[in-house]
Design a protein around this motif. Sequence first.
Motif, PDB file in Angstrom:
ATOM      1  N   SER A   1      -0.556  18.733 -10.865  1.00  0.00           N
ATOM      2  CA  SER A   1       0.086  17.875 -11.175  1.00  0.00           C
ATOM      3  C   SER A   1       1.409  17.740 -10.089  1.00  0.00           C
ATOM      4  O   SER A   1       2.494  16.551 -10.825  1.00  0.00           O
ATOM      5  N   LEU A   2       1.683  18.823  -9.947  1.00  0.00           N
ATOM      6  CA  LEU A   2       3.357  18.789  -8.989  1.00  0.00           C
ATOM      7  C   LEU A   2       3.012  18.350  -8.058  1.00  0.00           C
ATOM      8  O   LEU A   2       4.433  18.602  -7.582  1.00  0.00           O
ATOM      9  N   GLY A   3       2.145  17.435  -7.197  1.00  0.00           N
ATOM     10  CA  GLY A   3       2.014  16.639  -6.172  1.00  0.00           C
ATOM     11  C   GLY A   3       1.465  18.408  -5.220  1.00  0.00           C
ATOM     12  O   GLY A   3       0.652  19.111  -5.409  1.00  0.00           O
ATOM     13  N   LEU A   4       0.714  17.162  -4.262  1.00  0.00           N
ATOM     14  CA  LEU A   4      -0.038  17.548  -2.579  1.00  0.00           C
ATOM     15  C   LEU A   4       1.275  18.715  -2.841  1.00  0.00           C
ATOM     16  O   LEU A   4       0.502  20.259  -2.527  1.00  0.00           O
ATOM     17  N   GLN A   5       2.570  18.698  -2.000  1.00  0.00           N
ATOM     18  CA  GLN A   5       3.414  19.647  -1.118  1.00  0.00           C
ATOM     19  C   GLN A   5       3.993  21.079  -2.169  1.00  0.00           C
ATOM     20  O   GLN A   5       3.289  22.111  -2.089  1.00  0.00           O
TER      21      GLN A   5
ATOM     22  N   ILE B   1     -10.825  14.952   2.105  1.00  0.00           N
ATOM     23  CA  ILE B   1     -10.282  14.374   1.382  1.00  0.00           C
ATOM     24  C   ILE B   1      -8.718  15.708   2.013  1.00  0.00           C
ATOM     25  O   ILE B   1      -8.233  14.603   2.139  1.00  0.00           O
ATOM     26  N   PHE B   2      -9.097  16.852   2.597  1.00  0.00           N
ATOM     27  CA  PHE B   2      -7.836  17.762   3.112  1.00  0.00           C
ATOM     28  C   PHE B   2      -7.232  16.994   4.630  1.00  0.00           C
ATOM     29  O   PHE B   2      -6.257  17.350   5.521  1.00  0.00           O
ATOM     30  N   GLY B   3      -8.658  16.297   5.149  1.00  0.00           N
ATOM     31  CA  GLY B   3      -8.573  15.236   7.031  1.00  0.00           C
ATOM     32  C   GLY B   3      -7.682  14.048   6.416  1.00  0.00           C
ATOM     33  O   GLY B   3      -6.746  14.177   7.347  1.00  0.00           O
ATOM     34  N   SER B   4      -8.047  13.833   4.954  1.00  0.00           N
ATOM     35  CA  SER B   4      -7.030  12.770   5.128  1.00  0.00           C
ATOM     36  C   SER B   4      -5.780  13.045   5.059  1.00  0.00           C
ATOM     37  O   SER B   4      -4.815  11.632   4.698  1.00  0.00           O
ATOM     38  N   TYR B   5      -5.142  14.096   4.600  1.00  0.00           N
ATOM     39  CA  TYR B   5      -3.565  14.556   4.581  1.00  0.00           C
ATOM     40  C   TYR B   5      -2.836  15.229   5.567  1.00  0.00           C
ATOM     41  O   TYR B   5      -2.271  15.344   5.341  1.00  0.00           O
ATOM     42  N   ILE B   6      -3.876  15.050   7.096  1.00  0.00           N
ATOM     43  CA  ILE B   6      -3.050  15.216   7.802  1.00  0.00           C
ATOM     44  C   ILE B   6      -3.156  14.126   9.402  1.00  0.00           C
ATOM     45  O   ILE B   6      -3.742  13.554   9.166  1.00  0.00           O
ATOM     46  N   SER B   7      -1.756  15.378   9.928  1.00  0.00           N
ATOM     47  CA  SER B   7      -1.598  14.547  10.888  1.00  0.00           C
ATOM     48  C   SER B   7      -2.788  14.580  12.237  1.00  0.00           C
ATOM     49  O   SER B   7      -3.995  15.218  12.314  1.00  0.00           O
ATOM     50  N   LYS B   8      -2.247  13.624  13.020  1.00  0.00           N
ATOM     51  CA  LYS B   8      -3.384  13.196  14.226  1.00  0.00           C
ATOM     52  C   LYS B   8      -2.740  13.957  15.522  1.00  0.00           C
ATOM     53  O   LYS B   8      -3.235  14.448  16.231  1.00  0.00           O
TER      54      LYS B   8
ATOM     55  N   MET C   1       0.771  -0.974   0.266  1.00  0.00           N
ATOM     56  CA  MET C   1      -0.696   0.182  -0.156  1.00  0.00           C
ATOM     57  C   MET C   1       1.042   1.322  -0.245  1.00  0.00           C
ATOM     58  O   MET C   1       2.018   0.974   0.846  1.00  0.00           O
ATOM     59  N   LYS C   2       0.767   2.011  -0.968  1.00  0.00           N
ATOM     60  CA  LYS C   2       1.331   3.230  -1.179  1.00  0.00           C
ATOM     61  C   LYS C   2       1.611   4.291   0.516  1.00  0.00           C
ATOM     62  O   LYS C   2       0.030   4.367   0.861  1.00  0.00           O
ATOM     63  N   ASN C   3       2.040   4.689   0.633  1.00  0.00           N
ATOM     64  CA  ASN C   3       2.377   5.864   2.030  1.00  0.00           C
ATOM     65  C   ASN C   3       1.565   6.865   1.259  1.00  0.00           C
ATOM     66  O   ASN C   3       1.808   7.586   0.416  1.00  0.00           O
ATOM     67  N   ARG C   4       0.110   7.150   2.163  1.00  0.00           N
ATOM     68  CA  ARG C   4      -0.313   8.655   2.212  1.00  0.00           C
ATOM     69  C   ARG C   4      -0.380  10.067   2.203  1.00  0.00           C
ATOM     70  O   ARG C   4       1.468  10.423   3.003  1.00  0.00           O
ATOM     71  N   GLU C   5       0.162  10.677   1.190  1.00  0.00           N
ATOM     72  CA  GLU C   5       0.588  12.440   0.573  1.00  0.00           C
ATOM     73  C   GLU C   5       0.401  12.462   2.199  1.00  0.00           C
ATOM     74  O   GLU C   5      -0.747  12.896   2.761  1.00  0.00           O
ATOM     75  N   ARG C   6       0.902  14.347   2.911  1.00  0.00           N
ATOM     76  CA  ARG C   6       0.319  14.627   4.027  1.00  0.00           C
ATOM     77  C   ARG C   6       0.952  16.294   2.953  1.00  0.00           C
ATOM     78  O   ARG C   6       1.578  16.486   2.286  1.00  0.00           O
TER      79      ARG C   6
ATOM     80  N   ARG D   1       1.798  24.335  -2.372  1.00  0.00           N
ATOM     81  CA  ARG D   1       2.903  26.253  -2.213  1.00  0.00           C
ATOM     82  C   ARG D   1       1.584  27.128  -2.699  1.00  0.00           C
ATOM     83  O   ARG D   1       2.069  27.766  -2.442  1.00  0.00           O
ATOM     84  N   ILE D   2       1.826  26.557  -3.492  1.00  0.00           N
ATOM     85  CA  ILE D   2       0.948  27.749  -5.008  1.00  0.00           C
ATOM     86  C   ILE D   2      -0.926  28.254  -4.341  1.00  0.00           C
ATOM     87  O   ILE D   2      -0.917  29.671  -4.195  1.00  0.00           O
ATOM     88  N   THR D   3      -1.484  27.281  -3.541  1.00  0.00           N
ATOM     89  CA  THR D   3      -2.377  27.985  -2.796  1.00  0.00           C
ATOM     90  C   THR D   3      -1.895  28.839  -1.370  1.00  0.00           C
ATOM     91  O   THR D   3      -2.503  30.025  -1.202  1.00  0.00           O
TER      92      THR D   3
END
Length: 456
Positions: free
Chosen positions: A161-165, A240-247, A1-6, A170-172
């Motif tokens: 396309s540049l990825g999450l981080q 979706i952004f909940g799935s990208y954050i730590s606990k 299983m791929k590691n989820r982006e953060r 970065r752009i947002t």
Amino acid sequence: MKNRERFSSRLGFILISVGCAVGLGNVWRFPYITGKYGGAAFVLIYLIFLAILGLPIMVMEFAVGRASQKSIAKSYHVLEPKGTKWHWAGYVAVAGNYMLMMFYTTIGGWMLAYTVKTAMGEFSGLSAEAVGGVFTSMLGQPGYMLFWMLVTVILSFGVCSLGLQKGVERITKIMMSCLFLILLVLCIRSVTLPGAMEGIRFYLVPDFQKMWENGFADAVFAAMGQAFFTLSLGIGAMSIFGSYISKERALLGESLNICILDTVVALLSGLIIFPACFAFQVNPGEGPGLVFVTLPNIFNQMAGGRLWGSLFFLFMSFAALSTIIAVFENILSCTMDMFDWSRKKAVLINAVLVTLLSLPCLLGFNLLSGFAPFGEGTTIQDLEDFILSNNLLPLGSLVFLLFCTTRYGWGFQNFLKEANTGTGLKFPARLRFYVSYILPLIVIFIFILGYWQKFA
């Protein structure tokens, strides 16, 4: 299983979530209904509804995303009790994201086009009628609108396309920082115009008399609707952004920060619009006419209007693009989860798909203008907006509520444990009765009210 982006930082998560929530309704609807229903008196009611309506559902969306570590396409699969069918709601939510982009990409294109038009001085010296004519003329040019819609789609998917981080975060961050900066500069310019004080008074001094004159019940319904729809809840655009954050942080505090920043943008938008309208004796209407006809006329009369107009439409472009990038990221994550595609493949396929799906709205103003789904003067965009705003958002929110509170779904204890993991404000367990029984009834009421207002 791929590691989820953060996300690389908490600030990135908050700004991207705000970027998703800050939409064009903050600018072309919120100031108008605030003025209509008594200024600060209306804002007070709106803030109450934001706290009791939008905030709990946002926490639930984030909790579902973070607990499942998936997009909305797969969240229910991971968390639902075995043998249940909650996951069908996930597919409807995915459809809701596509539906939002079917008309939002066209409007994003309008913003970019007007930024260029204003900067090039296209409105300089035009009469009020001629300024209105520019907008009407644009709607009649499918090729021109297609160009700007494609620019919007390519730019936004290019960021994703540049990825999450490296891309989305970065752009947002840059766009949202610029958005707040431009907003403050425009506010200062507007409130220092001669005669602006009357507009500030109209907008911010509580006037309960005006609220009663325009109908107290109508004011309450308008506040309820604005509080509910401003955060785009119900289609998993936030989860979706909940799935990208730590606990590390509890979710109520994070959601509260997002609600506050979203409200600040809405309030400051009014501080640009009303003082300027009153300074130049122009009626602040609602909807596209306010942004594309009324405000260019005001900038025309203002010293240095070309600069201020360009800055305003740049601000609007950032508001539109931040939402589009956020929803595109959700769409990409959904298709990557469902079909196990790479990000690159998901970007290429979805860029083509979203472009094709955006054509009916774009052509609805010209080649397909004969199709008026709700009677004369309505367009395909009105139909798409109705399907999303009056159906998918309220019903999707109702599913989130029921899923997080009933024993037939994920259950309240599981939701509470996830929401309260980490430091910060905790979701109160004593709200269980309210979110289980009263809040679903309020959402059903909003759903029925939407139909009643549309067709009664």
